[in-house]
Design an enzyme around this catalytic site. Structure first.
Site: not given
Lengths: 274, 274
Positions: B10-11, B73-74, B152, B184, B186
């Site tokens: 993922d990023s 990662c989308n 986050e 996403c 997250h």
């Protein structure tokens, strides 16, 4: 006098507020801006990474024959300024020293607040610079990582923005600060909302404006101001083209953006200094 | 059977929700994760840049002898999946196809909402994949760039988060969607708050969980599941060490993180494939 351009860089588009402040104060100076949008944000990166990026970008700007470099990024100023000053042959300016001087000039009760990205606050660059010059200062510093995305969304006076600011600011009220340092180049766009929430008794130190005044005074002292008569150009380079850049960039710059060039990150790291 | 590890990237740290879902579903699979934290976020980067990064990371994972790669990662799934599938010798899985299948299975009124980063929404990858399979579907897609920083910050049920979600979600209510795709990695952490705001009549499609089920079914079909008996290890590599990583990462993974290794971006791009 020195009619070469000034170089300015930031991790992204926030440094355009410094470009705006420089241009408003010194409309005859040619300005070359690099926004490292391919690698934004710097705020959550390590010191080593930030120093490496800052060195690459400075070499790119030197290849454009700049007479000085403004590190228009609080995170890069915190971590990379000393290295750049030691390594480069042109004057290098950061945003921290001017902000610190402006805060010390503004406070009357010696209680100063600081808001910025996690990286800037964690570096303690502002805190230690303030303490060094004024050991009895009471400082309260708080990382406010939600503000950059809120500003980029243009939710400057949205109720959610106000709720987030209330959450971030209550400690400052409790501490009865009289000066708040906006230690991120994005934050000047929030000044109206901040003034609205905090009232006029708390002075906001805008790091873009204080940096521009600092650079002008330094160039005047060394007789390096441009003597051009016409309003000078602003060249903008980015390492990646963010969506909506034109709209967001013009909001930061408060001017039309006529020409934006892309430069690849690989291109940056292979740039040779002149 | 194939006891080689699975690679996931993922990023940043968001893909750890996919790692968690994979581990919960297949505790005997060894998992190797790379989070490209030095270059996070991908959401505002160009397609070319995202493809280049994804290729570098895949080569790094292949150097660890992985049997397959999950693009957790989308944004990278939207822009780089076809390239990786064409170039690599191992199966490559994205998060979009599983999310699309889960959404189509869930909707009863054919009105589906999608939320994600600017890059994911702008790529129209979900929209066109949904339309392709179900042309009469009504789709409303909305970029919600504030959610990643809120998550986050761990403000999962903060009043500001609720105000931001209200702002983002009213259009979905108006459209009377019955299914919302969390596009996403997250966003699974916001599921309790989203359910609270939207009620139980709107099904949330968690791209981490649907991706994990998709990968398990594919590995089962090709007889590539591990036959190990013990609970397997999770290796985590990052290209930069974010502040508070351990705390935030463990929240995403819902497990203790025992060992995290750094690999430089330069190291990534010079990795040779096995």
């Amino acid at each position: 006098m020195d009619n070469r351009p000034l170089g300015i860089f930031d991790s992204g588009i926030g440094g355009l507020t410094v470009v705006r402040a420089l241009h408003e104060l010194m409309p005859h100076e040619r300005l070359i801006y690099l926004g490292d949008t391919a690698r934004v944000p710097y705020g959550n990166k390590s010191a080593d990474t930030i120093i490496r990026y800052s060195r690459e970008i400075s070499n790119f700007l030197l290849s454009k024959d700049v007479k000085g470099i403004v590190v228009a990024c609080n995170t890069a100023s915190a971590y990379a300024l000393d290295t750049l000053k030691a390594e480069l042959q042109v004057p290098v300016f950061g945003v921290i020293e001017p902000g610190v001087s402006a805060a010390l000039a503004a406070t009357r009760n010696n209680r100063v607040g600081i808001i910025g990205t996690i990286g800037t606050i964690k570096s303690e660059a502002y805190q230690s610079a303030l303490k060094k010059q004024q050991p009895e200062l009471e400082i309260i510093a708080h990382a406010t990582p939600l503000l950059v995305p809120l500003i980029e969304e243009d939710w400057l006076s949205h109720s959610a923005t106000r709720a987030i600011l209330e959450e971030y600011l209550w400690q400052f009220r409790l501490m009865k600060i009289d000066t708040l340092v906006l230690a991120c180049t994005h934050y000047p766009l929030l000044k109206p909302t901040l003034t609205n929430l905090l009232g006029h008794n708390i002075e906001l130190v805008d790091s873009a404006e204080s940096c521009a005044r600092f650079v002008r005074d330094a160039l005047a002292k060394t007789n390096q101001l441009s003597d051009a008569n016409d309003e000078s150009s602003i060249e903008v380079y980015l390492t990646d083209m963010p969506v909506h850049f034109k709209k967001v960039g013009e909001r930061f710059l408060r001017k039309k953006l006529h020409k934006v060039d892309l430069v690849s990150v690989d291109g940056l790291s292979s740039t040779q200094r002149r």
